[in-house]
Design an enzyme around this catalytic site. Structure first.
Site, PDB file in Angstrom:
ATOM      1  N   CYS A 274       0.841  -1.205   0.000  1.00 52.29           N
ATOM      2  CA  CYS A 274       0.000   0.000   0.000  1.00 52.29           C
ATOM      3  C   CYS A 274       0.871   1.248   0.000  1.00 52.29           C
ATOM      4  CB  CYS A 274      -0.932  -0.004   1.207  1.00 52.29           C
ATOM      5  SG  CYS A 274      -1.995  -1.453   1.342  1.00 52.29           S
TER       6      CYS A 274
ATOM      7  N   GLU B 184       6.122   8.163   3.892  1.00 53.31           N
ATOM      8  CA  GLU B 184       6.231   7.103   2.870  1.00 53.31           C
ATOM      9  C   GLU B 184       7.694   6.833   2.515  1.00 53.31           C
ATOM     10  OE1 GLU B 184       3.487   6.102   2.992  1.00 53.31           O
ATOM     11  OE2 GLU B 184       2.054   7.741   2.936  1.00 53.31           O
TER      12      GLU B 184
END
Length: 394
Positions: free
Chosen positions: A248, A373
């Site tokens: 993800c 991220e």
């Protein structure tokens, strides 16, 4: 101020590489940004607020779970999603972050790893912006190394239908305080697994992290999980191991490759517009050699970064995109976008520190984008491992 793409932003004619359908998606999202984000973003940023009504509007725009197919999701291409991310982040990184957390993280986790019942229950309403999701992976002591998480899920009862009890803490969790459902990752006796936790479940405490100097028009939270009881149906059946969560994250990282170039382009255009209207030493700022050098350097990196994003998008649409390629794109484009925003601010002089102009806001936001991220260091080591075959993480 609305900025249109002209020869001053596309010397390489990258638009010629896009299809009519891709251009239509870009223009539609650009119009939305011009009408809904630009007139309001300085106020939202200054007040440290994300307007929750935007969720339904972004759903109607078709950018929530944009790359996902079925279950009411838009089902658009990777390139179309990338173009949308670029245009939204030209408005503000916080708005693109909402789209990323909702679609690339929470919805992707449910679409990839959820049961058919979970997909039917959540995805159509999340695509419409009627339900908001969050993705709870990072912990106070487990940021770049999520494998060291301590949040634990233990069996509640015996037998096949036994439920779960969750205990632990999460930090820097996007959208959590306005979310309806949390995708929580926890350690079990069988390894790391994912769970769908309704935000109002007893034992869940969500606290927005304030004050912030970056991503002020976005929401990040602390989450405490204290004896949170869940039924067996809460588990994402396909999410086995940390690899499921990281899949993800790669979707979100891909969007950042594009989005960061939106913040860079908006900063460049703000500086160009200012330089073409500001007179110093008897002539326009834009006529000074140093100013032109700054503008050329900015545009060069924006064009290169956008071409890189497009190449990665084409790879993704053909099923060939690899994690190390995403790492290279995220590392390069965010790093260059920060430098573009900083250079743009120098052209604006003292006026550049006000919210009337976007570059300093973009520069502050991009410091968060650079961290989440995967930090520069994490992506550097990921690429280094690919090059050498040696892991330098531990």
């Amino acid at each position: 101020m609305s900025h249109s793409t002209t020869n001053s932003t596309d010397i390489l004619e990258l638009d010629s590489l896009l299809t009519d359908e891709e251009l239509e998606v870009r223009e539609r999202v650009r119009d939305f940004t011009d009408q809904r984000i630009r007139p309001n973003i300085a106020r939202w940023y200054n007040n440290g607020e994300f307007p929750p009504e935007l969720a339904l509007e972004l759903g109607e725009l078709g950018v929530l779970g944009m790359h996902l197919h079925g279950y009411g999701c838009p089902g658009r291409s990777a390139v179309e999603y990338g173009l949308a991310a670029l245009e939204l982040e030209a408005g503000d990184s916080g708005i693109r972050t909402f789209v990323s957390v909702q679609g690339s993280l929470a919805m992707t986790a449910i679409r990839k790893w959820g049961s058919e019942e979970q997909r039917q229950q959540y995805l159509p309403r999340m695509a419409a912006g009627e339900l908001i999701g969050s993705f709870a992976l990072t912990e106070p002591s487990a940021g770049s190394d999520p494998s060291s998480m301590t949040t634990a899920a233990t069996r509640d009862g015996a037998g096949e239908g036994s439920g779960w009890v969750l205990n632990g803490a999460k930090r820097w969790i996007g959208l959590a305080s306005i979310a309806d459902v949390l995708v929580v990752w926890a350690v079990t006796e069988d390894g790391i697994r994912g769970f769908l936790v309704p935000a109002d479940t007893p034992g869940v405490t969500i606290t927005p992290i304030e004050p912030k100097l970056s991503l002020r028009a976005s929401i990040q939270c602390d989450i405490k999980l204290d004896g949170v009881r869940l039924g067996s149906e809460a588990q994402l059946p396909g999410a086995v191991g940390l690899r499921a969560a990281l899949s993800c994250l790669n979707e979100a990282r891909y969007g950042i490759v594009w989005g960061s170039m939106g913040a860079a382009r908006d900063s460049y255009l703000a500086a160009l517009d200012y330089a073409l209207n500001r007179t110093q030493f008897g002539k326009l700022l834009a006529s000074h050699q140093v100013t032109q050098e700054k503008l050329v350097n900015m545009l060069t990196e924006i064009q290169k970064g956008t071409l890189l994003a497009l190449h990665l998008g084409r790879l993704k649409d053909s099923g060939r995109l690899k994690p190390e390629q995403i790492s290279l794109g995220k590392l390069n484009n965010v790093r260059e976008a920060i430098e573009v925003a900083r250079q743009a601010r120098t052209i604006l002089g003292a006026n550049g520190i006000t919210l009337e102009h976007s570059p300093m806001r973009h520069a502050a936001n991009l410091e968060s984008v650079r961290t989440y991220e995967g930090t520069d260091e994490v992506h550097t080591l990921a690429i280094g491992q690919h090059i050498t075959g040696i892991s330098a993480f531990r």
